[in-house]
Design a protein around this motif. Structure first.
Motif, PDB file in Angstrom:
ATOM      1  N   VAL A 241      13.210  37.187  25.932  1.00 34.82           N
ATOM      2  CA  VAL A 241      12.699  36.611  27.180  1.00 34.82           C
ATOM      3  C   VAL A 241      12.650  35.090  27.057  1.00 34.82           C
ATOM      4  O   VAL A 241      13.050  34.360  27.973  1.00 34.82           O
ATOM      5  CB  VAL A 241      11.312  37.177  27.531  1.00 34.82           C
ATOM      6  N   ALA A 242      12.175  34.603  25.929  1.00 37.60           N
ATOM      7  CA  ALA A 242      12.116  33.153  25.710  1.00 37.60           C
ATOM      8  C   ALA A 242      13.504  32.538  25.699  1.00 37.60           C
ATOM      9  O   ALA A 242      13.743  31.495  26.313  1.00 37.60           O
ATOM     10  CB  ALA A 242      11.403  32.864  24.388  1.00 37.60           C
ATOM     11  N   LEU A 267      10.786  34.847  17.618  1.00 36.24           N
ATOM     12  CA  LEU A 267      12.103  34.390  17.152  1.00 36.24           C
ATOM     13  C   LEU A 267      12.042  33.895  15.713  1.00 36.24           C
ATOM     14  O   LEU A 267      12.945  34.170  14.914  1.00 36.24           O
ATOM     15  CB  LEU A 267      12.617  33.275  18.059  1.00 36.24           C
ATOM     16  N   ALA A 268      10.993  33.154  15.392  1.00 27.26           N
ATOM     17  CA  ALA A 268      10.869  32.611  14.038  1.00 27.26           C
ATOM     18  C   ALA A 268      10.762  33.723  13.001  1.00 27.26           C
ATOM     19  O   ALA A 268      11.238  33.583  11.872  1.00 27.26           O
ATOM     20  CB  ALA A 268       9.660  31.686  13.953  1.00 27.26           C
ATOM     21  N   LEU A 279      20.434  32.488  13.828  1.00 24.85           N
ATOM     22  CA  LEU A 279      19.747  31.379  13.160  1.00 24.85           C
ATOM     23  C   LEU A 279      20.533  30.910  11.939  1.00 24.85           C
ATOM     24  O   LEU A 279      20.620  29.702  11.664  1.00 24.85           O
ATOM     25  CB  LEU A 279      18.341  31.802  12.739  1.00 24.85           C
ATOM     26  N   ASP A 280      21.126  31.845  11.213  1.00 20.93           N
ATOM     27  CA  ASP A 280      21.895  31.495  10.014  1.00 20.93           C
ATOM     28  C   ASP A 280      23.122  30.657  10.353  1.00 20.93           C
ATOM     29  O   ASP A 280      23.383  29.633   9.703  1.00 20.93           O
ATOM     30  CB  ASP A 280      22.317  32.760   9.256  1.00 20.93           C
ATOM     31  N   ASN A 290      11.796  25.324  18.262  1.00 23.52           N
ATOM     32  CA  ASN A 290      11.344  24.719  19.510  1.00 23.52           C
ATOM     33  C   ASN A 290      12.369  24.997  20.600  1.00 23.52           C
ATOM     34  O   ASN A 290      13.423  25.608  20.363  1.00 23.52           O
ATOM     35  CB  ASN A 290      11.101  23.217  19.329  1.00 23.52           C
ATOM     36  N   THR A 291      12.061  24.553  21.805  1.00 28.76           N
ATOM     37  CA  THR A 291      12.947  24.854  22.933  1.00 28.76           C
ATOM     38  C   THR A 291      14.294  24.155  22.804  1.00 28.76           C
ATOM     39  O   THR A 291      15.286  24.634  23.358  1.00 28.76           O
ATOM     40  CB  THR A 291      12.279  24.452  24.256  1.00 28.76           C
ATOM     41  N   TYR A 292      14.355  23.029  22.097  1.00 29.10           N
ATOM     42  CA  TYR A 292      15.646  22.378  21.851  1.00 29.10           C
ATOM     43  C   TYR A 292      16.562  23.314  21.075  1.00 29.10           C
ATOM     44  O   TYR A 292      17.759  23.445  21.395  1.00 29.10           O
ATOM     45  CB  TYR A 292      15.463  21.065  21.094  1.00 29.10           C
ATOM     46  N   ASP A 293      16.025  23.966  20.040  1.00 25.02           N
ATOM     47  CA  ASP A 293      16.826  24.902  19.244  1.00 25.02           C
ATOM     48  C   ASP A 293      17.394  26.005  20.133  1.00 25.02           C
ATOM     49  O   ASP A 293      18.560  26.397  19.983  1.00 25.02           O
ATOM     50  CB  ASP A 293      15.979  25.532  18.135  1.00 25.02           C
ATOM     51  N   LEU A 294      16.573  26.494  21.052  1.00 27.24           N
ATOM     52  CA  LEU A 294      17.027  27.575  21.932  1.00 27.24           C
ATOM     53  C   LEU A 294      18.093  27.080  22.897  1.00 27.24           C
ATOM     54  O   LEU A 294      19.143  27.705  23.049  1.00 27.24           O
ATOM     55  CB  LEU A 294      15.843  28.152  22.717  1.00 27.24           C
TER      56      LEU A 294
END
Length: 582
Positions: A241-242, A267-268, A279-280, A290-294
């Motif tokens: 959802v995020a 997510l973390a 993530l890998d 953070n939202t930048y990563d997403l």
């Protein structure tokens, strides 16, 4: 070459009532700069601040306030009772893929006979179409289609299903057309007569609210207790959802803030093999997400399969339980993302060369460009980049076999959906939001569309054009920048639409040193002018020009105050958004 255009930004420094700032700062025990930022976001009491700073799933409002929710839930439970086959029909972007993943997974958990379909952008296009009904739903014995992140404009597809005796439940969040499809139920909080107030939900948010309603109804009917099974913990779905919410750039307020804040923690933990693999490949191994990563690392790799080929690959990544399969898919998506970047660079190169040869095009208030053979899957990204560069509405159209397909983007200040509505006579289809939309038209109508769109833009924007605005939360002194303030500012996250990261004004700074890092970034050490005993501040300016590199002093800067984390260490860093050289 027309690679860059220097656009002057308009600074707007907000000045909330000092007494309100003082009262809120005292009530929360926080720095006045944090209190100012909260008030600037409409949060002026300690009670409101508590809800904002500690968002909780326990405070989610009832999903049944959404129009047609009772009807949609009843139809799905009837399908469960009858053992009917259900198809989840998604969209090929990150919002649509995450929507499909959570709904498909939940219905599978209920033991339903369910399939899914992500249309191919290049061969099927957007939304539910009669061809899907004819070639997939009918032969597959589907009795109920549930669309996610699409369907609100799928009149022909819904009619085809209805004629075949197949019910359709639409879950969508796009703008409402003048006439709605004749679906069994429509879950779209933007409907004028929907009382829910959930208008800012992404497609995945609407789908999640359907899951919440289904779980509530099944709990009331003792579904899981009668089967001796545990009730699904929907918090575990908040990772997707995020991801879908941030990727679709919807406002991070109310329930959206709750879902993203919760989802970042899920997510973390990376319990989902596909998320761990994603993530890998993005090399995200330390520090909080953070939202930048997403938005800029995870989402592009989910989006790329739908942009270039088949979005089902990204859906498989999110639904597989096998780590080995997940890593193989993630690596393939990473390679595809590199190919996407190359395609994007080639189209931008074509456009810059064209503008070099036709500089009069930049005298217009809009920019509409077309060419045969541009890749349909990346023209939206290209349009977004051109909007940031030229600060005007942009439409990029690729043509093939006499048909043009376009992606439109605009800066704040123009309602793009309404603008396209005024050009409807030259279009075959269009849909989207206020700042992003898609369209199709006959290639022969492109000149008429260019003329009409330019007229509409001129009628609905200021004569001086759309000027980018920097909204600044107030001025602070360098001496106020401490670890405590930086920690407090971090509590205002997640940042995004409608909750921007606080931006502050600092004045009279000497540049002690500067150096180029990467291709175009400037790393600096700054100190208050004339205060040789003051502690220098680390700062970085991304995508900087030669002026920043050569500056010895700034009259003022607009910057974020952040923790810069690296190898289990952290230090305060100013991220400079704009500057005035002294």
């Amino acid at each position: 070459m027309v690679y860059q255009m220097s656009i002057k930004k308009e600074w707007s420094v907000l000045s909330p009532d000092p007494q309100k700032v003082s009262d809120l700062s005292s009530a929360l025990g926080c720095h006045p700069a944090v209190a100012r930022a909260l008030i600037n976001r409409g949060i002026s009491t300690a009670e409101q601040a508590a809800l904002f700073l500690k968002p909780s799933l326990a405070r989610i409002r009832s999903p049944f306030s959404m129009k047609d929710m009772d009807r949609a839930v009843g139809r799905i439970l009837l399908a469960l009772e009858r053992g009917e086959k259900v198809a989840v029909f998604g969209d090929y972007d990150a919002d649509g893929i995450t929507s499909t993943a959570i709904l498909f997974g939940f219905l599978i958990e209920l033991g339903m006979d369910v399939t899914y379909h992500i249309p191919n952008r290049l061969t099927e296009g957007y939304g539910l179409k009669p061809d899907y009904v004819k070639n997939h739903a009918i032969p597959g014995g589907v009795r109920l289609i549930i669309t996610v992140d699409c369907g609100i404009s799928s009149h022909e597809g819904v009619s085809a299903a209805r004629n075949a005796g197949i019910d359709v439940i639409i879950t969508d969040h796009h703008e409402i057309p003048p006439v709605l499809p004749e679906a069994f139920a429509i879950l779209n909080p933007k409907q004028p007569d929907c009382p829910s107030g959930f208008t800012w939900l992404a497609g995945v948010g609407v789908a999640f609210h359907l899951l919440l309603a289904l779980r509530k109804r099944l709990r009331d009917e003792h579904f899981w207790s009668s089967k001796g099974k545990p009730e699904p913990n929907l918090k575990s779905a908040c990772d997707l959802v995020a991801l879908g919410t941030v990727a679709d750039m919807v406002p991070l307020v109310e329930e959206n803030r709750v879902y993203v804040k919760t989802g970042l923690k899920v997510l973390a933990a990376a319990a989902r093999p596909g998320i761990r693999a994603l993530l890998d490949v993005c090399n995200i191994t330390e520090g909080p997400l953070n939202t930048y990563d997403l938005a800029f690392r995870l989402a592009p790799r989910l989006n790329v399969s739908g942009r270039l080929s088949d979005g089902s690959l990204a859906l498989e990544l999110l639904t597989t339980s096998e780590a080995e399969t997940a890593h193989a898919i993630a690596k393939e998506l990473d390679r595809e993302n590199e190919r996407r970047q190359q395609l994007e660079a080639k189209i931008l190169s074509d456009i810059f060369a064209h503008l070099d040869n036709n500089p009069q095009l930049l005298e217009k208030r809009s920019l509409v460009l077309d060419r045969e053979g541009w890749h349909e899957g990346v023209i939206g990204i290209v349009a977004s980049r051109l909007v940031r560069r030229y600060m005007r509405p942009v439409v990029i159209i690729t043509t093939s076999n006499g048909i043009g397909k376009g992606s439109a983007r605009t800066p704040e200040g123009l309602d793009l959906f309404n603008a396209l509505k005024e050009c409807a006579d030259s279009l075959q289809e269009f849909g989207g939001h206020k700042t992003a939309a898609g369209l199709s038209l006959k290639a022969e109508n492109i000149p008429v569309f260019k003329r009409d769109f330019e007229r509409v833009v001129c009628e609905n924007t200021p004569a001086e054009g759309l000027v980018p605005k920097l909204t600044i939360d107030g001025e602070i002194s360098p001496g106020e920048i401490t670890p405590k303030l930086t920690d407090e500012l971090e509590q205002l996250a997640p940042f995004g639409e409608a909750n921007p990261e606080p931006l502050f004004l600092l004045s009279d700074l000497d540049v002690l040193s500067s150096r180029k890092v990467g291709n175009s970034h400037t790393q600096m050490r700054l100190r208050p002018s004339g205060k040789v005993q003051a502690t220098p501040l680390d700062a970085i300016l991304f995508n900087s020009d030669v002026n920043a590199m050569q500056a010895n002093r700034f009259d003022r800067i607009a910057c974020h105050v952040r923790w810069n984390r690296w190898k289990n260490r952290k230090k305060i860093q100013l991220v400079v958004r704009d500057f005035v050289i002294g």
